[in-house]
Design an enzyme around this catalytic site. Structure first.
Site, short mmCIF file in Angstrom:
data_model
loop_
_atom_site.label_atom_id
_atom_site.label_comp_id
_atom_site.label_asym_id
_atom_site.label_seq_id
_atom_site.Cartn_x
_atom_site.Cartn_y
_atom_site.Cartn_z
N ILE A 159 0.86 -1.27 0.05
CA ILE A 159 0.06 0.02 0.03
C ILE A 159 0.86 1.29 -0.09
CG2 ILE A 159 -1.74 1.29 1.21
CD1 ILE A 159 -2.92 -1.27 2.21
N ASP A 178 11.01 3.39 6.32
CA ASP A 178 11.14 1.87 6.22
C ASP A 178 12.33 1.35 6.42
OD1 ASP A 178 10.57 -0.79 5.66
OD2 ASP A 178 8.66 -0.40 4.51
N ALA A 238 -4.09 2.00 8.68
CA ALA A 238 -3.16 0.84 8.75
C ALA A 238 -3.98 -0.26 10.05
CB ALA A 238 -1.80 0.90 8.99
N ARG A 239 -3.30 0.01 11.17
CA ARG A 239 -4.02 -0.68 12.10
C ARG A 239 -3.80 0.30 13.59
NH1 ARG A 239 -5.77 -3.27 8.77
NH2 ARG A 239 -6.01 -5.67 8.86
N ASP A 263 -9.26 5.79 10.08
CA ASP A 263 -9.95 4.82 9.78
C ASP A 263 -9.93 3.57 10.55
OD1 ASP A 263 -12.06 4.13 7.70
OD2 ASP A 263 -10.53 2.49 6.90
N GLU A 268 -11.35 -1.45 18.11
CA GLU A 268 -12.41 -0.83 17.10
C GLU A 268 -13.58 -1.34 17.45
OE1 GLU A 268 -10.32 -0.29 13.35
OE2 GLU A 268 -11.72 -1.45 12.41
N HIS A 287 -13.55 2.01 9.60
CA HIS A 287 -13.01 1.03 8.63
C HIS A 287 -13.35 0.81 7.09
CE1 HIS A 287 -9.91 -2.48 9.79
NE2 HIS A 287 -9.72 -2.15 8.42
#
Length: 329
Positions: A159, A178, A238-239, A263, A268, A287
């Protein structure tokens, strides 16, 4: 090749539309009506002849009982993302091929992220919500805009890389953190690698794309967010667990100039009474960045294409092995 559908009824309807079902029927022999994890537990006899499963959300765990009932199972085409909840050591040991449409799910996430980056660079949410709150016109505040500004990406997995490629259409500088990506790979994407702290300090918009792994939980701290530029935007598709949520809330409470587009959260949905529901500089979405409604059929199509490759003995594009499964959230 004898096959069945095995997933939740709503997932079946969303992932495998009539066109997808017709194509699959021409490729394999569907030997039973669509099944669920519950139905195959109650009557596992139908699994005896099954060689392939077309699945999605609601797949049954491939535990010893399931595998004993399905001695001929060779491949699972999973028309969704993470396979971690159903892929077992027993399945890997038996050499079952598992394919996932996680890459198809990356497409709408990328589109959602690009939209939010552009809105963040123009501080659209700030202005729109200020007008609604005041019930009157408000003065414009300074915006970075999409010329010469800086967008920061955290993690360059599929992504993150797709977002970087879409950002080429804008006149922005793209930086990224990264530790597993080489400078050469980043340069090919038009991205400059920097430290995580630098992403937050320099970017006008920061977009998080890190999977939820033991080593990444809580990676984003309040200090990172507190170091962001005046009027900057933080996006998380992402998370939620990658961010220290309480620390984020503390920063957003004292930095009304910042905006967070979330999101995903942890937990959650957020707990009842969470400040995330009421903070004026937080945009919560339930989400929805990933595949929704008709977008889900793209995942089914990916699995159809993968089935064709499998039947033709061609290299598979979306198969997941034991080690790769550990890195997909």
């Amino acid at each position: 090749m004898k096959a069945i559908y095995l997933l939740n009824p709503d997932a079946y309807a969303r992932i495998y539309g009539q066109a997808e079902r017709d194509t699959i029927a021409a490729l394999v022999d569907i030997v039973a009506p669509p099944q669920t994890a519950t139905s195959v537990r109650e009557d596992s006899a139908m699994l005896e002849s099954v060689e392939a499963i077309f699945s999605g959300w609601g797949m049954a765990p491939l535990d010893e009982d399931f595998l004993s009932a399905a001695p001929n199972l060779r491949v699972v085409f999973y028309g969704a993302g993470s396979i971690r909840y159903f892929a077992t050591e027993a399945a890997w040991d038996r050499g079952i091929t598992i394919c996932s449409a996680w890459a198809a799910n990356a497409v709408p996430v990328t589109e959602f992220t690009l939209a939010q980056i552009i809105l963040g660079l123009k501080r659209v949410w700030h202005h729109a919500l200020a007008i609604k709150q005041a019930q009157a016109w408000v003065d414009k505040v300074s915006v970075a805009g999409a010329y010469g500004s800086t967008v920061g990406l955290i993690s360059l997995g599929m992504i993150g890389r797709m977002v970087a490629e879409r950002l080429r259409a804008l006149d922005v500088d793209v930086i990224a953190y990264d530790p597993y990506v080489s400078a050469g790979t980043a340069a090919a994407l038009g991205v400059r690698l920097v430290a995580l702290e630098t992403v937050f300090h320099e970017a006008d918009v920061v977009s998080l794309h890190t999977p939820n792994l033991p080593e990444t939980r809580g990676m984003i701290t309040g200090a990172h967010l507190a170091s962001m530029k005046e009027g900057a935007t933080f996006i998380n598709t992402a998370r939620g667990a990658v961010v220290r949520e309480l620390e984020m809330i503390e920063v957003l409470s004292v930095r009304p100039d910042l905006f967070a587009i979330l999101d995903v959260t942890d937990p959650e949905p957020p707990v009842e009474g969470s400040p995330l529901y009421t903070l004026p500089n937080v945009i919560l979405t339930p989400h929805i960045a990933g595949s929704m409604e008709g977008e889900c059929r793209r995942m089914g199509r990916y699995m159809i294409d993968e089935c064709r490759r499998y039947l033709a003995g061609e290299p598979l594009r979306w198969s997941i092995d034991r080690e790769r499964a550990k890195t997909l959230a």
